[in-house]
Design a protein around this motif. Structure first.
Motif, PDB file in Angstrom:
ATOM      1  N   ALA A   1       1.194   9.299  11.293  1.00 21.53           N
ATOM      2  CA  ALA A   1       1.666   9.134  12.673  1.00 21.53           C
ATOM      3  C   ALA A   1       1.855   7.658  13.006  1.00 21.53           C
ATOM      4  O   ALA A   1       2.851   7.264  13.640  1.00 21.53           O
ATOM      5  N   SER A   2       0.918   6.799  12.584  1.00 22.50           N
ATOM      6  CA  SER A   2       1.076   5.365  12.846  1.00 22.50           C
ATOM      7  C   SER A   2       2.264   4.807  12.075  1.00 22.50           C
ATOM      8  O   SER A   2       2.953   3.886  12.543  1.00 22.50           O
ATOM      9  N   ALA A   3       2.543   5.362  10.890  1.00 24.34           N
ATOM     10  CA  ALA A   3       3.725   4.956  10.126  1.00 24.34           C
ATOM     11  C   ALA A   3       4.997   5.273  10.894  1.00 24.34           C
ATOM     12  O   ALA A   3       5.953   4.476  10.914  1.00 24.34           O
ATOM     13  N   GLU A   4       5.023   6.429  11.527  1.00 26.22           N
ATOM     14  CA  GLU A   4       6.176   6.814  12.341  1.00 26.22           C
ATOM     15  C   GLU A   4       6.342   5.860  13.523  1.00 26.22           C
ATOM     16  O   GLU A   4       7.458   5.406  13.827  1.00 26.22           O
ATOM     17  N   ASN A   5       5.228   5.524  14.185  1.00 28.82           N
ATOM     18  CA  ASN A   5       5.270   4.570  15.297  1.00 28.82           C
ATOM     19  C   ASN A   5       5.754   3.200  14.826  1.00 28.82           C
ATOM     20  O   ASN A   5       6.521   2.518  15.516  1.00 28.82           O
ATOM     21  N   ALA A   6       5.289   2.804  13.640  1.00 29.00           N
ATOM     22  CA  ALA A   6       5.695   1.507  13.084  1.00 29.00           C
ATOM     23  C   ALA A   6       7.178   1.482  12.756  1.00 29.00           C
ATOM     24  O   ALA A   6       7.879   0.485  13.016  1.00 29.00           O
ATOM     25  N   ALA A   7       7.699   2.568  12.182  1.00 23.34           N
ATOM     26  CA  ALA A   7       9.121   2.620  11.822  1.00 23.34           C
ATOM     27  C   ALA A   7      10.005   2.480  13.051  1.00 23.34           C
ATOM     28  O   ALA A   7      11.024   1.776  13.022  1.00 23.34           O
ATOM     29  N   ASP A   8       9.624   3.138  14.136  1.00 21.14           N
ATOM     30  CA  ASP A   8      10.398   3.020  15.380  1.00 21.14           C
ATOM     31  C   ASP A   8      10.397   1.581  15.881  1.00 21.14           C
ATOM     32  O   ASP A   8      11.426   1.050  16.313  1.00 21.14           O
ATOM     33  N   THR A   9       9.235   0.930  15.798  1.00 19.68           N
ATOM     34  CA  THR A   9       9.102  -0.451  16.279  1.00 19.68           C
ATOM     35  C   THR A   9       9.902  -1.418  15.416  1.00 19.68           C
ATOM     36  O   THR A   9      10.613  -2.298  15.928  1.00 19.68           O
ATOM     37  N   VAL A  10       9.808  -1.260  14.105  1.00 20.26           N
ATOM     38  CA  VAL A  10      10.516  -2.160  13.187  1.00 20.26           C
ATOM     39  C   VAL A  10      12.025  -1.992  13.322  1.00 20.26           C
ATOM     40  O   VAL A  10      12.779  -2.978  13.312  1.00 20.26           O
ATOM     41  N   SER A  11      12.468  -0.754  13.456  1.00 24.19           N
ATOM     42  CA  SER A  11      13.901  -0.507  13.622  1.00 24.19           C
ATOM     43  C   SER A  11      14.439  -1.222  14.857  1.00 24.19           C
ATOM     44  O   SER A  11      15.508  -1.851  14.816  1.00 24.19           O
ATOM     45  N   GLU A  12      13.699  -1.148  15.945  1.00 24.82           N
ATOM     46  CA  GLU A  12      14.113  -1.845  17.173  1.00 24.82           C
ATOM     47  C   GLU A  12      14.091  -3.359  16.984  1.00 24.82           C
ATOM     48  O   GLU A  12      14.962  -4.068  17.495  1.00 24.82           O
ATOM     49  N   ALA A  13      13.097  -3.857  16.241  1.00 27.31           N
ATOM     50  CA  ALA A  13      13.001  -5.300  16.006  1.00 27.31           C
ATOM     51  C   ALA A  13      14.225  -5.816  15.249  1.00 27.31           C
ATOM     52  O   ALA A  13      14.735  -6.910  15.535  1.00 27.31           O
ATOM     53  N   PHE A  14      14.713  -5.046  14.278  1.00 31.70           N
ATOM     54  CA  PHE A  14      15.903  -5.467  13.543  1.00 31.70           C
ATOM     55  C   PHE A  14      17.145  -5.427  14.429  1.00 31.70           C
ATOM     56  O   PHE A  14      18.032  -6.292  14.305  1.00 31.70           O
ATOM     57  N   LYS A  15      17.222  -4.468  15.289  1.00 31.33           N
ATOM     58  CA  LYS A  15      18.377  -4.410  16.199  1.00 31.33           C
ATOM     59  C   LYS A  15      18.402  -5.618  17.123  1.00 31.33           C
ATOM     60  O   LYS A  15      19.471  -6.144  17.458  1.00 31.33           O
ATOM     61  N   LYS A  16      17.215  -6.078  17.524  1.00 30.90           N
ATOM     62  CA  LYS A  16      17.119  -7.239  18.432  1.00 30.90           C
ATOM     63  C   LYS A  16      17.030  -8.549  17.651  1.00 30.90           C
ATOM     64  O   LYS A  16      17.111  -9.626  18.261  1.00 30.90           O
ATOM     65  N   ASP A  17      16.823  -8.457  16.311  1.00 32.80           N
ATOM     66  CA  ASP A  17      16.572  -9.629  15.480  1.00 32.80           C
ATOM     67  C   ASP A  17      15.415 -10.444  16.054  1.00 32.80           C
ATOM     68  O   ASP A  17      15.455 -11.668  16.154  1.00 32.80           O
ATOM     69  N   ASP A  18      14.355  -9.719  16.395  1.00 34.12           N
ATOM     70  CA  ASP A  18      13.188 -10.352  17.009  1.00 34.12           C
ATOM     71  C   ASP A  18      11.935  -9.745  16.375  1.00 34.12           C
ATOM     72  O   ASP A  18      11.592  -8.588  16.612  1.00 34.12           O
ATOM     73  N   PHE A  19      11.239 -10.546  15.557  1.00 32.94           N
ATOM     74  CA  PHE A  19      10.053 -10.068  14.850  1.00 32.94           C
ATOM     75  C   PHE A  19       8.787 -10.755  15.362  1.00 32.94           C
ATOM     76  O   PHE A  19       7.783 -10.837  14.659  1.00 32.94           O
ATOM     77  N   SER A  20       8.869 -11.253  16.581  1.00 33.50           N
ATOM     78  CA  SER A  20       7.743 -11.968  17.166  1.00 33.50           C
ATOM     79  C   SER A  20       6.615 -11.010  17.535  1.00 33.50           C
ATOM     80  O   SER A  20       6.795  -9.790  17.622  1.00 33.50           O
ATOM     81  N   GLU A  21       5.461 -11.579  17.763  1.00 34.29           N
ATOM     82  CA  GLU A  21       4.304 -10.791  18.199  1.00 34.29           C
ATOM     83  C   GLU A  21       4.615 -10.026  19.479  1.00 34.29           C
ATOM     84  O   GLU A  21       4.239  -8.860  19.626  1.00 34.29           O
ATOM     85  N   SER A  22       5.322 -10.679  20.386  1.00 32.93           N
ATOM     86  CA  SER A  22       5.674 -10.023  21.646  1.00 32.93           C
ATOM     87  C   SER A  22       6.559  -8.810  21.417  1.00 32.93           C
ATOM     88  O   SER A  22       6.367  -7.747  22.014  1.00 32.93           O
ATOM     89  N   SER A  23       7.519  -8.940  20.514  1.00 29.32           N
ATOM     90  CA  SER A  23       8.427  -7.828  20.221  1.00 29.32           C
ATOM     91  C   SER A  23       7.696  -6.674  19.556  1.00 29.32           C
ATOM     92  O   SER A  23       7.944  -5.496  19.856  1.00 29.32           O
ATOM     93  N   LEU A  24       6.766  -6.985  18.642  1.00 27.11           N
ATOM     94  CA  LEU A  24       6.080  -5.947  17.881  1.00 27.11           C
ATOM     95  C   LEU A  24       4.900  -5.330  18.622  1.00 27.11           C
ATOM     96  O   LEU A  24       4.331  -4.337  18.161  1.00 27.11           O
TER      97      LEU A  24
ATOM     98  N   GLY B   1       0.828  -1.205   0.000  1.00 32.39           N
ATOM     99  CA  GLY B   1       0.000   0.000   0.000  1.00 32.39           C
ATOM    100  C   GLY B   1       0.856   1.247   0.000  1.00 32.39           C
ATOM    101  O   GLY B   1       1.643   1.466   0.920  1.00 32.39           O
ATOM    102  N   ALA B   2       0.705   2.086  -1.032  1.00 26.77           N
ATOM    103  CA  ALA B   2       1.578   3.257  -1.194  1.00 26.77           C
ATOM    104  C   ALA B   2       0.829   4.570  -0.977  1.00 26.77           C
ATOM    105  O   ALA B   2       1.112   5.568  -1.618  1.00 26.77           O
ATOM    106  N   GLY B   3      -0.138   4.547  -0.050  1.00 25.69           N
ATOM    107  CA  GLY B   3      -0.765   5.788   0.374  1.00 25.69           C
ATOM    108  C   GLY B   3       0.123   6.502   1.386  1.00 25.69           C
ATOM    109  O   GLY B   3       1.302   6.156   1.542  1.00 25.69           O
ATOM    110  N   PRO B   4      -0.416   7.492   2.099  1.00 24.72           N
ATOM    111  CA  PRO B   4       0.410   8.238   3.057  1.00 24.72           C
ATOM    112  C   PRO B   4       1.071   7.363   4.128  1.00 24.72           C
ATOM    113  O   PRO B   4       2.218   7.610   4.494  1.00 24.72           O
ATOM    114  N   ALA B   5       0.375   6.335   4.613  1.00 22.55           N
ATOM    115  CA  ALA B   5       0.970   5.460   5.626  1.00 22.55           C
ATOM    116  C   ALA B   5       2.126   4.652   5.046  1.00 22.55           C
ATOM    117  O   ALA B   5       3.228   4.604   5.600  1.00 22.55           O
ATOM    118  N   GLY B   6       1.882   4.001   3.908  1.00 25.44           N
ATOM    119  CA  GLY B   6       2.896   3.136   3.320  1.00 25.44           C
ATOM    120  C   GLY B   6       4.131   3.885   2.869  1.00 25.44           C
ATOM    121  O   GLY B   6       5.263   3.464   3.148  1.00 25.44           O
TER     122      GLY B   6
END
Length: 395
Positions: A298-321, A10-15
């Motif tokens: 705004a939710s895209a910004e929140n998501a980017a922060d979360t994903v960036s942290e997930a890559f640093k931890k190499d943890d993409f589990s439901e608990s991490s996200l 999805g390439a709208g404002p969020a994507g």
């Protein structure tokens, strides 16, 4: 390349926003959209001022500013209006705005692929596989669903079963000369709102822009039977009534009406293993007005922060996200939760409501600030209720 750190659907404002932010953090990102860009989306194209303040770079794509509003009763016999010194909202062309955000993402290194419809998504402990209608398949560590109301990402990952509460909209945008728009709506580009026409739970709008006029209708369907409403006819009838009253330029006709749908409430859950949902896909929208661009970005910004942290931890589990949902709820969740009960305003007797509001200019200004998200509903709800009560008692 068939493997990316993140695939955004999805390439709208969020994507586009989340893709840009992740590219800034040196992640490889594929951005997919089913449509061919640039494309027009059924939308009023209004941006709240708080959106511009939070994301100032989008000011360069603003088409015009609206400095006032006028609300008519369903009979068109009564109205209340207010013009401000500072703009209430900014206006954009959605085709230009969305294309601008995509190009900005590409400049940052995002790979963009339009005309690419996702058919299936398979999440495993190892990765995410995204299958397209052209036979292509991509692997990623994580997928972000920013693909709107009927999100394939949400459906394929079981985060969305069905939506009983929806906003159904019909929109038309017409190119009209600046001189004609100046004549009808002044250089301050006064916006017009027509709530409750024919008993609908929602409103019709007329949004003048620099050299375009956007007219549309939104009806909130909250589980009740709406089969008695012919929404297209309601909008078309209004177009001709307004033209008869010389409240709408003759250039506007009833051809090329576009339909769409928006969510009304957030989903119960906006993440799972290797999956995050943003914007309309997550149900993040102003339930009073249907405005969703602020919450998308705004939710895209929140998501980017979360994903960036997930890559640093190499943890993409439901608990991490899960921190993603905590983030957006802290960011704007309280506002959405407070607005939801107030969205029942669209069930009111509007002849009476307009009559009462027009007695108090301050009440008019407070309601304009609320509708245009210039202030939080929590901060002015008490003031509005007190002034409405006084105005309804004293004529």
């Amino acid at each position: 390349m068939t493997e990316y750190d993140v695939v955004v659907v999805g390439a709208g404002p969020a994507g586009s926003t989340v893709a840009s932010l992740l590219a800034d953090r040196d992640l490889s990102v594929l951005l997919l959209d089913k449509d061919v860009f640039p494309r027009w989306k059924p939308c009023g194209g209004g941006l709240t001022i708080k959106t511009l303040n939070r994301y100032p770079y989008i000011k360069e794509i603003v088409d015009s500013y609206t400095y006032g509003g006028c609300v008519y009763s369903p009979s068109l016999k009564q109205y209340v209006s207010k013009t401000m010194e500072e703009p209430l909202i900014a206006m954009v062309s959605r085709s230009r705005f969305d294309d601008y955000l995509v190009r900005r993402a590409v400049e940052k290194g995002v790979i963009f692929q339009d005309n690419s419809k996702v058919l299936d998504i398979v999440v495993s402990s190892e990765n995410v596989k995204i299958f397209l209608d052209n036979g292509e398949m991509y692997n990623s560590s994580l997928v972000i669903g920013a693909d709107g109301f009927s999100s394939i990402v949400a459906r394929k990952t079981k985060l969305l079963d069905s939506r009983r509460n929806v906003g159904i909209c019909i929109v038309k945008e017409t190119s009209i000369s600046k001189e004609v728009l100046d004549e009808f709506y002044t250089e301050k580009r006064i916006a017009y709102i027509y709530p409750g026409l024919e008993g609908i739970t929602g409103y019709t709008w007329v949004f003048p822009k620099r050299d375009m006029l956007n007219i549309g209708l939104i009806h909130y369907h909250r589980g009740e039977n709406t089969s008695n409403y012919n929404l297209k006819k309601i909008l078309v009838d209004l177009i001709y009534k307004l033209k008869e009253k010389k409240l709408l330029p003759l250039e506007v006709d009833d051809s090329d009406l576009k339909g769409g749908a928006v969510p009304v409430y957030p989903l119960d859950k906006t993440y799972s293993n290797r999956v995050i949902l943003c914007g309309d896909a997550a149900g993040l929208i102003n339930p009073l007005t249907g405005e969703g661009i602020y919450y998308a970005m705004a939710s895209a910004e929140n998501a980017a922060d979360t994903v960036s942290e997930a890559f640093k931890k190499d943890d993409f589990s439901e608990s991490s996200l899960s921190i993603y949902e905590t983030r957006w709820k802290k960011d704007f969740g309280e506002d959405i939760g407070t607005i939801i009960p107030s969205s029942k305003i669209w069930r009111r007797d509007y002849e009476k409501l307009v009559e009462i509001v027009k007695r108090d200019p301050i009440l008019t200004e407070l309601l304009l600030q609320l509708i245009t998200s210039q202030v939080s509903i929590k901060s002015i709800k008490g003031k509005i209720l007190r002034r409405y009560l006084i105005a309804s008692i004293f004529k």
